[in-house]
Design a protein around this motif. Structure first.
Motif, mmCIF file in Angstrom:
data_model
loop_
_atom_site.group_PDB
_atom_site.id
_atom_site.type_symbol
_atom_site.label_atom_id
_atom_site.label_comp_id
_atom_site.label_asym_id
_atom_site.label_seq_id
_atom_site.Cartn_x
_atom_site.Cartn_y
_atom_site.Cartn_z
ATOM 1 N N ALA A 27 53.299 -78.192 21.976
ATOM 2 C CA ALA A 27 52.230 -77.830 21.552
ATOM 3 C C ALA A 27 50.634 -78.742 22.028
ATOM 4 O O ALA A 27 50.844 -79.199 20.358
ATOM 5 N N ARG A 28 50.486 -79.265 23.146
ATOM 6 C CA ARG A 28 49.418 -79.919 23.070
ATOM 7 C C ARG A 28 48.269 -79.320 23.990
ATOM 8 O O ARG A 28 49.123 -78.525 24.860
ATOM 9 N N ILE A 29 46.827 -79.294 23.644
ATOM 10 C CA ILE A 29 46.646 -79.659 24.696
ATOM 11 C C ILE A 29 45.933 -80.714 25.982
ATOM 12 O O ILE A 29 45.978 -81.641 25.175
ATOM 13 N N PRO A 30 45.994 -80.057 27.452
ATOM 14 C CA PRO A 30 46.472 -80.579 28.370
ATOM 15 C C PRO A 30 45.263 -81.367 28.635
ATOM 16 O O PRO A 30 43.810 -80.723 28.376
ATOM 17 N N THR A 31 44.604 -82.951 29.209
ATOM 18 C CA THR A 31 43.416 -83.385 28.935
ATOM 19 C C THR A 31 43.086 -83.504 30.821
ATOM 20 O O THR A 31 41.777 -83.774 30.771
ATOM 21 N N GLY A 32 44.659 -84.007 31.258
ATOM 22 C CA GLY A 32 43.833 -84.270 32.580
ATOM 23 C C GLY A 32 45.073 -83.877 32.783
ATOM 24 O O GLY A 32 45.966 -83.437 32.999
ATOM 25 N N ILE A 33 44.967 -84.421 34.974
ATOM 26 C CA ILE A 33 45.809 -84.035 35.721
ATOM 27 C C ILE A 33 47.100 -84.652 35.400
ATOM 28 O O ILE A 33 48.415 -83.806 35.537
ATOM 29 N N GLY A 34 47.329 -85.846 34.546
ATOM 30 C CA GLY A 34 48.807 -86.074 34.563
ATOM 31 C C GLY A 34 49.996 -84.986 33.129
ATOM 32 O O GLY A 34 50.358 -85.358 32.849
ATOM 33 N N ASP A 35 48.674 -84.545 32.031
ATOM 34 C CA ASP A 35 49.505 -83.266 31.984
ATOM 35 C C ASP A 35 50.649 -82.286 32.016
ATOM 36 O O ASP A 35 50.986 -81.898 31.331
ATOM 37 N N LEU A 36 50.139 -82.319 33.298
ATOM 38 C CA LEU A 36 50.520 -81.181 34.246
ATOM 39 C C LEU A 36 52.965 -82.193 34.003
ATOM 40 O O LEU A 36 53.051 -80.745 34.247
ATOM 41 N N PHE A 37 52.968 -82.913 33.630
ATOM 42 C CA PHE A 37 53.935 -83.414 34.194
ATOM 43 C C PHE A 37 54.354 -83.541 32.208
ATOM 44 O O PHE A 37 55.238 -85.238 32.240
ATOM 45 N N MET A 38 53.808 -83.142 31.862
ATOM 46 C CA MET A 38 54.213 -83.061 29.886
ATOM 47 C C MET A 38 54.445 -81.971 29.105
ATOM 48 O O MET A 38 54.272 -81.396 30.443
ATOM 49 N N PRO A 39 55.144 -82.069 28.375
ATOM 50 C CA PRO A 39 55.495 -80.503 27.717
ATOM 51 C C PRO A 39 54.443 -79.661 27.559
ATOM 52 O O PRO A 39 53.442 -79.993 26.870
ATOM 53 N N VAL A 40 54.559 -77.987 27.738
ATOM 54 C CA VAL A 40 53.963 -77.768 27.104
ATOM 55 C C VAL A 40 54.221 -76.735 26.589
ATOM 56 O O VAL A 40 55.617 -76.219 26.240
ATOM 57 N N ARG A 41 53.072 -75.659 25.514
ATOM 58 C CA ARG A 41 53.855 -75.291 24.653
ATOM 59 C C ARG A 41 52.796 -73.321 25.412
ATOM 60 O O ARG A 41 51.941 -73.590 25.144
ATOM 61 N N THR A 42 53.676 -71.794 25.897
ATOM 62 C CA THR A 42 53.076 -71.088 25.792
ATOM 63 C C THR A 42 52.876 -70.018 25.355
ATOM 64 O O THR A 42 53.282 -70.183 24.154
ATOM 65 N N MET A 43 52.652 -69.549 25.378
ATOM 66 C CA MET A 43 51.858 -67.782 24.694
ATOM 67 C C MET A 43 52.921 -67.082 23.839
ATOM 68 O O MET A 43 53.611 -66.924 22.960
ATOM 69 N N THR A 44 53.515 -66.573 25.151
ATOM 70 C CA THR A 44 55.379 -66.174 25.030
ATOM 71 C C THR A 44 56.274 -66.605 24.687
ATOM 72 O O THR A 44 56.403 -66.031 23.934
ATOM 73 N N ALA A 45 56.379 -68.182 25.073
ATOM 74 C CA ALA A 45 57.017 -68.756 24.252
ATOM 75 C C ALA A 45 57.209 -69.067 22.626
ATOM 76 O O ALA A 45 58.597 -69.037 21.985
ATOM 77 N N THR A 46 55.858 -69.236 22.567
ATOM 78 C CA THR A 46 55.829 -69.629 21.091
ATOM 79 C C THR A 46 56.114 -67.787 20.274
ATOM 80 O O THR A 46 56.806 -67.865 19.094
ATOM 81 N N ILE A 47 55.606 -66.842 21.126
ATOM 82 C CA ILE A 47 56.246 -65.925 20.191
ATOM 83 C C ILE A 47 57.853 -65.418 19.967
ATOM 84 O O ILE A 47 57.883 -65.630 19.508
ATOM 85 N N ALA A 48 58.056 -65.939 21.252
ATOM 86 C CA ALA A 48 59.629 -65.169 21.024
ATOM 87 C C ALA A 48 60.550 -66.255 20.337
ATOM 88 O O ALA A 48 61.776 -65.981 19.597
ATOM 89 N N ALA A 49 60.005 -67.856 20.492
ATOM 90 C CA ALA A 49 60.908 -68.941 19.601
ATOM 91 C C ALA A 49 60.462 -68.779 17.927
ATOM 92 O O ALA A 49 61.564 -69.097 17.140
ATOM 93 N N GLU A 50 59.160 -68.140 17.706
ATOM 94 C CA GLU A 50 59.016 -68.457 16.532
ATOM 95 C C GLU A 50 59.030 -66.805 15.171
ATOM 96 O O GLU A 50 59.651 -66.805 14.169
ATOM 97 N N MET A 51 59.289 -65.506 16.098
ATOM 98 C CA MET A 51 58.848 -63.996 15.790
ATOM 99 C C MET A 51 60.360 -64.346 14.590
ATOM 100 O O MET A 51 60.450 -63.755 13.193
ATOM 101 N N GLY A 52 61.237 -64.649 15.559
ATOM 102 C CA GLY A 52 62.828 -63.953 14.198
ATOM 103 C C GLY A 52 62.818 -65.184 13.155
ATOM 104 O O GLY A 52 63.352 -65.090 11.990
ATOM 105 N N GLU A 53 61.552 -66.317 12.977
ATOM 106 C CA GLU A 53 62.466 -66.822 12.012
ATOM 107 C C GLU A 53 60.835 -66.599 10.549
ATOM 108 O O GLU A 53 61.331 -67.235 9.423
#
Lengths: 306, 293
Positions: A235-261
């Motif tokens: 979960a990080r805020i992308p700041t430049g074009i280079g961030d395309l090649f870094m991990p991101v976290r989406t809203m959907t993935a956050t729900i799916a990953a965390e709701m169970g716990e």
């Protein structure tokens, strides 16, 4: 059915038929009931988040729920970057494939290709995520020489590819709907087939193509399993074009990953529902917009006929 | 005298060239879409085939899921597909009949259509949230096949409604008029004339909807799916394993999982889902050839 028939039927309807027709009516209305129910439920469980967590925290840049940091910005940015990226990649590819199927390929190729695009629509997202994680992400890591292949860019490419069946099939219908007389007129004026496609068919179908893109985007923004498996979930805020090649976290993935716990009723639980509510509202707007394009088109067609 | 023809030829040439270039690019783009489909399916078959055996399909997993088979996940997915069908097929076909045969062009009908479009667009994980909130917690079904089937059923509804409606609308109006003119009531007309004619199209839509439900993971995450359960479900209030969730679990949550078991699981899921797809395509093709209107 025509209204003329209706009135004459009424006297002879038996109680069984009466019952069946009420059941059919109820099914018809069920869609409205369900959408309203889902909306109300998300509101009931999601709105408390705005009271339990200070707004300044919700719109902060840090998502770290274990220590009560519920900044939604990185998640929203993550979803945005992946969705926009996928739209940019999939529009030309989808349009080109639709043009190929509808305008260029001979009939027998078309008959083979259409089922294959449907096969793509049928592959479960968890399978695409699986292959993306095991095969595609390592390929990207080596090809681009980056520390991990689980990046926004990998997610964008896979999501773009997954949005294609929607874009291709809707765009193809749109191209098919352009009247043959338009094409004939162009050809008769000595235009090449490509000029006819580029200057006549595409401009005429542009609102339909826009709708195809929006429906594709609607699917992309809600995609869960593939993004969760291939985008690295940082979960990080992308700041430049280079961030395309870094991990991101989406809203959907956050729900799916965390709701169970999470504990039911906790602030974290309510925030996740608030994220779900946000997704619901976004897809609602996108779909209404896409639908209004269709309605407008129908109206234009009616005007032309009358 | 000599210049005009050459100029004309030049223009013709460049127009032709631009067509060649455009068509080549478009063909390339289409290939870029299609070839990966072959690659993914082929690669999973290639890597997963070695894992497939009778035991793999009929045994329980053991040794931390690193050995044994997929039986509980396969059975679970069958249960969920059946449950989805029981929920979504009657309501879906009912709604389609309503829209095609009863609905007038008024505000209510437009509202239903907008609702269906939106239902189709809601992210699958949001269905999961809703299913958990309503069925698991509020109605107290617990994480169960019932809660999972209801969630998947609601998610599948719009697919079934729109394909079934299309099939019903394709039946010519004259068929209905004949039935009514012979004294048939509206329901008799639907039941004996319209539905039988539309049935192949409806079945195709139902299968495509169930195919999607069978492959979904996000809606079952919090409503039914069990990480590992060494027995088969005995009632609709039981949890169950399911193939898509199982694939997710063994590929992301279990370290040291043998790679051929992962690909084998993906292959079983893919075969399950794509055979439904194939069935739907065959039914559609078969009846399209037989249709006489």
């Amino acid at each position: 059915m025509t209204d003329k028939l209706e009135d004459k039927q009424k006297p002879s309807i038996s109680w069984l038929e009466f019952f069946i027709e009420r059941a059919i009516q109820a099914s018809g209305i069920s869609a409205i009931v369900l959408v309203v129910l889902i909306f109300l439920f998300l509101i009931q469980e999601g709105i408390p988040a705005f009271f339990e967590v200070p707004l300044s925290s919700l719109f902060a840049a840090r998502w770290y729920p274990i220590e009560d940091y519920f900044g939604l910005l990185p998640l929203i940015m993550g979803s945005l970057i992946v969705t926009l990226g996928a739209a940019i990649v999939s529009l030309p590819l989808g349009l080109a494939t639709a043009i190929f199927i509808a305008e260029i390929a001979p009939a027998w190729v078309r008959d083979i290709l259409k089922p294959f695009v449907e096969v793509l629509a049928g592959i479960p997202s968890v399978v695409i995520g699986f292959i993306g994680m095991l095969v595609f992400a390592p390929m990207m890591r080596v090809a681009l020489n980056i520390p991990t292949g689980l990046t926004a860019f990998t997610g964008i490419l896979l999501l773009a590819w997954m949005a294609l069946p929607t874009i291709v099939s809707v765009a193809e219908d749109v191209l098919d709907a352009v009247p043959v007389t338009y094409r004939d007129a162009g050809l008769a004026l000595g235009m090449t087939r490509w000029q006819v496609i580029w200057r006549i068919v595409l401009p005429d179908g542009r609102s339909g193509v826009l709708m195809a893109l929006m429906l594709g985007v609607g699917r992309t923004i809600g995609e869960t399993m593939t993004v969760m498996m291939v985008t690295g979930n940082a979960a990080r805020i992308p700041t430049g074009i280079g961030d395309l090649f870094m991990p991101v976290r989406t809203m959907t993935a956050t729900i799916a990953a965390e709701m169970g716990e999470v504990a039911q009723g906790s602030a974290h639980y309510h925030v996740l529902f608030a994220v779900g509510l946000t997704l619901f509202v976004i897809t609602f707007i996108v779909n209404i917009a896409a639908a209004s394009v269709v309605f407008r088109q129908v109206k234009r067609a009616e005007r032309m006929l009358s | 005298m000599t210049t005009p023809p050459t100029r004309q030829r030049k223009i013709t040439l460049s127009r032709q060239n631009s067509q060649h270039i455009a068509f080549a690019l478009i063909t390339l783009a289409a290939l870029a879409v299609i070839i990966p489909i072959f690659f993914i399916v082929g690669y999973i078959v290639y890597e997963g085939a070695s894992a497939i055996s009778w035991e793999f399909l009929t045994e329980f997993p053991y040794n931390g899921m690193k050995s044994g088979g997929l039986l509980p996940a396969i059975v679970g997915t069958l249960w969920l597909t059946l449950g989805t069908a029981i929920i979504a097929v009657p309501i879906g076909i009912g709604a389609a009949i309503y829209l095609s045969e009863y609905a007038k062009d008024n505000a209510l009908t437009r509202a239903i259509r907008i609702a269906i479009i939106n239902l189709a667009g809601i992210p699958s994980v949001v269905f999961g949230l809703f299913g958990m909130g309503l069925f698991v917690i509020f109605l107290n079904f617990g994480t169960s096949i019932l809660a999972g089937s209801l969630t998947l059923g609601i998610m599948t509804l719009p697919v079934i409604i729109s394909t079934a409606e299309e099939a019903l609308r394709a039946v010519p109006q004259s068929f209905r008029l004949v039935s009514v003119s012979l004294g048939g009531t509206r329901w008799q007309t639907i039941r004996r004339v319209v539905l039988p004619q539309a049935l192949p199209g409806i079945i195709t839509g139902v299968i495509l909807g169930l195919e999607r439900a069978a492959g979904e993971t996000a809606p079952i995450l919090f409503t039914v799916a069990a990480f590992f359960l060494p027995r088969l479900p005995t009632s609709i209030f039981d949890q169950t394993m399911a193939l898509p969730y199982h694939l997710f679990v063994i590929s992301t949550q279990v370290p040291g999982m043998p790679i051929h078991i992962q690909y084998g699981t993906a292959l079983v899921l893919l075969v399950f889902v794509l055979s439904m797809n194939l069935l739907a395509t065959l039914i559609r093709r078969h009846y399209r050839q037989q249709r006489f209107w």
